[in-house]
Motif scaffolding. Structure first.
Motif, PDB file in Angstrom:
ATOM      1  N   PRO A 297       0.943 -13.541   0.647  1.00  0.00           N
ATOM      2  CA  PRO A 297      -0.377 -13.738   0.748  1.00  0.00           C
ATOM      3  C   PRO A 297      -0.672 -12.835   1.879  1.00  0.00           C
ATOM      4  CG  PRO A 297       0.824 -16.522   0.555  1.00  0.00           C
ATOM      5  CD  PRO A 297       1.513 -15.198   0.749  1.00  0.00           C
ATOM      6  N   PHE A 298      -1.645 -12.286   1.903  1.00  0.00           N
ATOM      7  CA  PHE A 298      -1.799 -11.617   2.819  1.00  0.00           C
ATOM      8  C   PHE A 298      -3.447 -11.693   3.092  1.00  0.00           C
ATOM      9  CE2 PHE A 298      -3.029  -9.400  -0.545  1.00  0.00           C
ATOM     10  CZ  PHE A 298      -4.225  -8.683  -0.731  1.00  0.00           C
ATOM     11  N   ALA A 299      -4.736 -11.423   4.606  1.00  0.00           N
ATOM     12  CA  ALA A 299      -5.662 -11.455   4.819  1.00  0.00           C
ATOM     13  C   ALA A 299      -6.653 -10.831   3.239  1.00  0.00           C
ATOM     14  CB  ALA A 299      -6.350 -10.668   5.684  1.00  0.00           C
ATOM     15  N   GLY A 300      -6.775 -10.054   2.677  1.00  0.00           N
ATOM     16  CA  GLY A 300      -7.498  -9.797   1.546  1.00  0.00           C
ATOM     17  C   GLY A 300      -7.210 -10.529   0.056  1.00  0.00           C
ATOM     18  N   TYR A 301      -6.442 -11.535   0.684  1.00  0.00           N
ATOM     19  CA  TYR A 301      -5.627 -12.263  -0.546  1.00  0.00           C
ATOM     20  C   TYR A 301      -7.102 -13.718  -0.470  1.00  0.00           C
ATOM     21  CZ  TYR A 301      -3.515 -17.230  -2.077  1.00  0.00           C
ATOM     22  OH  TYR A 301      -2.629 -17.918  -2.757  1.00  0.00           O
ATOM     23  N   TYR A 302      -6.429 -14.010   0.324  1.00  0.00           N
ATOM     24  CA  TYR A 302      -8.035 -14.770   1.253  1.00  0.00           C
ATOM     25  C   TYR A 302      -8.635 -15.003   0.864  1.00  0.00           C
ATOM     26  CZ  TYR A 302      -3.386 -17.321   3.393  1.00  0.00           C
ATOM     27  OH  TYR A 302      -2.026 -17.841   2.940  1.00  0.00           O
ATOM     28  N   PHE A 303      -9.398 -13.451   1.509  1.00  0.00           N
ATOM     29  CA  PHE A 303     -10.870 -13.300   1.124  1.00  0.00           C
ATOM     30  C   PHE A 303     -11.592 -12.898  -0.282  1.00  0.00           C
ATOM     31  CE2 PHE A 303     -14.630 -10.522   2.059  1.00  0.00           C
ATOM     32  CZ  PHE A 303     -15.385 -10.847   2.086  1.00  0.00           C
ATOM     33  N   PHE A 304     -10.383 -12.440  -1.080  1.00  0.00           N
ATOM     34  CA  PHE A 304     -10.606 -12.848  -2.384  1.00  0.00           C
ATOM     35  C   PHE A 304     -10.873 -14.098  -3.042  1.00  0.00           C
ATOM     36  CE2 PHE A 304      -9.828 -11.350  -6.527  1.00  0.00           C
ATOM     37  CZ  PHE A 304     -10.988 -10.656  -6.936  1.00  0.00           C
ATOM     38  N   ASN A 305      -9.804 -14.876  -2.259  1.00  0.00           N
ATOM     39  CA  ASN A 305     -10.103 -15.999  -3.277  1.00  0.00           C
ATOM     40  C   ASN A 305     -11.776 -16.780  -2.628  1.00  0.00           C
ATOM     41  OD1 ASN A 305      -7.468 -16.814  -5.379  1.00  0.00           O
ATOM     42  ND2 ASN A 305      -6.544 -15.549  -3.415  1.00  0.00           N
ATOM     43  N   ILE A 306     -11.832 -17.035  -1.389  1.00  0.00           N
ATOM     44  CA  ILE A 306     -12.849 -17.638  -0.519  1.00  0.00           C
ATOM     45  C   ILE A 306     -14.279 -16.970  -1.892  1.00  0.00           C
ATOM     46  CG2 ILE A 306     -14.527 -17.846   1.236  1.00  0.00           C
ATOM     47  CD1 ILE A 306     -11.834 -17.724   2.991  1.00  0.00           C
ATOM     48  N   LEU A 307     -14.192 -15.425  -1.594  1.00  0.00           N
ATOM     49  CA  LEU A 307     -15.293 -15.515  -2.904  1.00  0.00           C
ATOM     50  C   LEU A 307     -15.356 -15.592  -4.201  1.00  0.00           C
ATOM     51  CD1 LEU A 307     -15.631 -11.270  -1.653  1.00  0.00           C
ATOM     52  CD2 LEU A 307     -17.497 -13.123  -0.542  1.00  0.00           C
ATOM     53  N   LEU A 308     -14.113 -15.824  -4.689  1.00  0.00           N
ATOM     54  CA  LEU A 308     -14.536 -16.416  -6.059  1.00  0.00           C
ATOM     55  C   LEU A 308     -14.386 -18.308  -5.999  1.00  0.00           C
ATOM     56  CD1 LEU A 308     -10.732 -15.025  -7.705  1.00  0.00           C
ATOM     57  CD2 LEU A 308     -12.916 -14.434  -8.033  1.00  0.00           C
ATOM     58  N   MET A 309     -14.551 -18.746  -4.956  1.00  0.00           N
ATOM     59  CA  MET A 309     -14.483 -20.124  -4.323  1.00  0.00           C
ATOM     60  C   MET A 309     -15.956 -20.069  -4.504  1.00  0.00           C
ATOM     61  SD  MET A 309     -12.157 -22.026  -4.518  1.00  0.00           S
ATOM     62  CE  MET A 309     -10.094 -22.064  -4.975  1.00  0.00           C
ATOM     63  N   VAL A 310     -16.777 -19.534  -3.650  1.00  0.00           N
ATOM     64  CA  VAL A 310     -18.229 -19.257  -3.669  1.00  0.00           C
ATOM     65  C   VAL A 310     -18.502 -18.928  -4.895  1.00  0.00           C
ATOM     66  CG1 VAL A 310     -20.502 -17.986  -2.512  1.00  0.00           C
ATOM     67  CG2 VAL A 310     -18.302 -18.374  -0.641  1.00  0.00           C
ATOM     68  N   LEU A 311     -18.525 -18.600  -5.742  1.00  0.00           N
ATOM     69  CA  LEU A 311     -19.049 -18.180  -6.648  1.00  0.00           C
ATOM     70  C   LEU A 311     -18.362 -19.771  -7.965  1.00  0.00           C
ATOM     71  CD1 LEU A 311     -18.312 -14.485  -8.526  1.00  0.00           C
ATOM     72  CD2 LEU A 311     -20.069 -15.683  -7.493  1.00  0.00           C
ATOM     73  N   GLN A 312     -17.429 -20.166  -7.478  1.00  0.00           N
ATOM     74  CA  GLN A 312     -16.953 -21.582  -8.040  1.00  0.00           C
ATOM     75  C   GLN A 312     -18.511 -22.990  -7.727  1.00  0.00           C
ATOM     76  OE1 GLN A 312     -16.153 -22.256 -10.899  1.00  0.00           O
ATOM     77  NE2 GLN A 312     -16.073 -23.970 -11.555  1.00  0.00           N
ATOM     78  N   ALA A 313     -18.325 -22.408  -6.952  1.00  0.00           N
ATOM     79  CA  ALA A 313     -19.554 -23.536  -6.235  1.00  0.00           C
ATOM     80  C   ALA A 313     -21.425 -23.547  -6.844  1.00  0.00           C
ATOM     81  CB  ALA A 313     -19.685 -23.435  -4.694  1.00  0.00           C
ATOM     82  N   LEU A 314     -21.412 -21.986  -6.655  1.00  0.00           N
ATOM     83  CA  LEU A 314     -23.011 -21.671  -7.921  1.00  0.00           C
ATOM     84  C   LEU A 314     -22.321 -22.166  -8.582  1.00  0.00           C
ATOM     85  CD1 LEU A 314     -23.155 -18.738  -5.500  1.00  0.00           C
ATOM     86  CD2 LEU A 314     -24.185 -20.270  -5.448  1.00  0.00           C
ATOM     87  N   HIS A 315     -21.353 -21.981  -9.084  1.00  0.00           N
ATOM     88  CA  HIS A 315     -21.036 -22.402 -10.721  1.00  0.00           C
ATOM     89  C   HIS A 315     -21.641 -23.942 -11.007  1.00  0.00           C
ATOM     90  CE1 HIS A 315     -18.777 -19.000 -11.358  1.00  0.00           C
ATOM     91  NE2 HIS A 315     -19.670 -18.620 -11.405  1.00  0.00           N
ATOM     92  N   ILE A 316     -21.106 -25.113 -10.115  1.00  0.00           N
ATOM     93  CA  ILE A 316     -21.414 -26.329 -10.056  1.00  0.00           C
ATOM     94  C   ILE A 316     -22.800 -26.483 -10.029  1.00  0.00           C
ATOM     95  CG2 ILE A 316     -20.394 -28.039  -9.302  1.00  0.00           C
ATOM     96  CD1 ILE A 316     -17.603 -27.074  -8.720  1.00  0.00           C
TER      97      ILE A 316
END
Length: 398
Positions: A297-316
């Motif tokens: 893991p590195f900073a970009g790994y966490y940032f990229f997955n956080i953005l994916l989680m934001v999209l998933q929250a909007l999906h819900i």
């Protein structure tokens, strides 16, 4: 990268042990470079211009073929005082404002409330405008999905998700995938440029968050060479958006209710399947778990997955609105409104107000009719009783 050097520190963007010099091993034509993102700006302006032409010359004849008609609107009476208040202060006057306007205009409270309702109705978007927006989005999503599917069908990571991370981040970028990325990025930038003039829907804030998250996701994933997984994310999202926009188009037309309902059912199944099942189980699982087989893991790994989680929250969030529509469709047999985004918040309030006033007027008229009948009945009974008593008295006197 000479501009804002702290932002481009390699530990933010690349896995541990990989540097920007390592990325230079790829040819310039096959290497994602941050300055490539500047292409999205003229593309966004091009999309804005193309959309204007499409909505002006292409959408109207298509709408006429589908029977799209605007509602008949009653124009509010001319009143400079009320118009000034409407444009400069508020479209929804408070009770104290209404009292003040009554003294200034010499109108009753009912007349002022009616004037503001009619004036707000004049600003409501017409069906042809809403149809034009839906048709434009359908045109883009359909084109993007077909083009994306064509350039990904032979890609190894389309069938095996572990291929997304093979030799990462030293993965060459094919020109087809580069343009797929830039066109999608330019399109979402154009949506932000038009956000102030587009129809404001109930999920306006969520849509803006979605556009920003998508732009950040596309930009960051391109610079970090997450392009393989990014292409899968874009293809998955476009698949259900096609059905949504096509259902809207038929909804604005006349005589297409059965087709609209069928498209809604298919859209519901595809949306729930892609956004709530495939997206978390395939896409997010790939970025969170399978990527760890290749790098730490590195900073970009966490940032990229956080953005994916934001999209998933909007999906819900949107799935909840869609399920409410599905409930109404299953138990009431028809689709009255697009709970997801189609009905404007203010328009919905106007329709509720009008429906409430109509029901009140109807109830009041019915009550007045019953009271009138009761009064007439009582009068007739009194007259009958009076005549009977007079007749009895006359018989007794005789």
């Amino acid at each position: 990268m000479d501009l804002f050097p702290d932002i481009w520190r390699q530990e933010y963007w690349l896995p541990p042990g990989v540097t920007w010099k390592d990325m230079e091993q790829l040819p310039d034509s096959d290497r994602p470079r941050p300055q490539d993102l500047l292409v999205a700006l003229p593309l966004a302006l091009g999309f804005v211009a193309l959309r204007y032409v499409f909505e002006r010359f292409c959408a109207p004849p298509i709408g006429r073929c589908l029977g799209v008609k605007n509602r008949v609107q009653i124009t509010a009476a001319s009143s400079p005082t009320l118009e000034t208040f409407y444009t400069e202060q508020s479209r929804q006057p408070s009770q104290s404002d209404i009292v003040d306007l009554m003294s200034r205009c010499g109108m009753t409270q009912r007349q002022i409330q009616t004037w503001f309702r009619l004036r707000r109705n004049q600003d409501r978007p017409c069906h042809t405008k809403k149809f034009g927006e839906a048709a434009w989005r359908f045109f883009f999503y359909f084109t993007a999905f077909v083009a994306g599917f064509a350039c990904l069908i032979d890609a190894p990571w389309f069938w095996d998700r572990r291929e997304c991370w093979r030799h990462y981040p030293l993965q060459p970028v094919e020109r087809a995938h580069y343009w797929y990325y830039m066109l999608e990025l330019g399109f979402y930038c154009s949506l932000l440029l038009r956000v102030s003039v587009d129809i404001k829907r109930k999920d306006f804030k969520e849509q803006v968050i979605h556009h920003f998250a998508t732009i950040f996701l596309l930009s960051f994933s391109y610079c970090s060479n997450y392009i393989r997984i990014g292409t899968l994310v874009m293809l998955l999202h476009d698949s259900s958006d096609i059905l949504l926009e096509s259902a809207k188009m038929f909804n604005y037309g006349t005589g297409w209710r059965s087709i609209c309902d069928t498209l809604f059912v298919v859209f519901t199944v595809v949306f729930l399947g892609t956004r709530l099942v495939l997206f978390p189980s395939k896409i997010i699982h790939t970025t969170l778990v399978l990527s760890m087989e290749v790098f730490e893991p590195f900073a970009g790994y966490y940032f990229f997955n956080i953005l994916l989680m934001v999209l998933q929250a909007l999906h819900i969030f949107w799935a909840g609105l869609i399920l409410r529509m599905a409930y109404k469709f299953l138990f009431f047999g028809k689709l009255d409104k697009d709970e997801r985004s189609d009905e404007e918040s203010e328009v919905e309030e106007e329709e509720k107000d009008e429906a409430g006033e109509y029901c009140w007027e109807r109830s009041k008229n019915a009550l007045n009719a019953k009271l009138s009948m009761l009064t007439n009945s009582c009068v007739l009974n009194n007259l009958s009783n009076h005549r009977a008593s007079v007749a009895d008295r006359m018989r007794k006197t005789q």
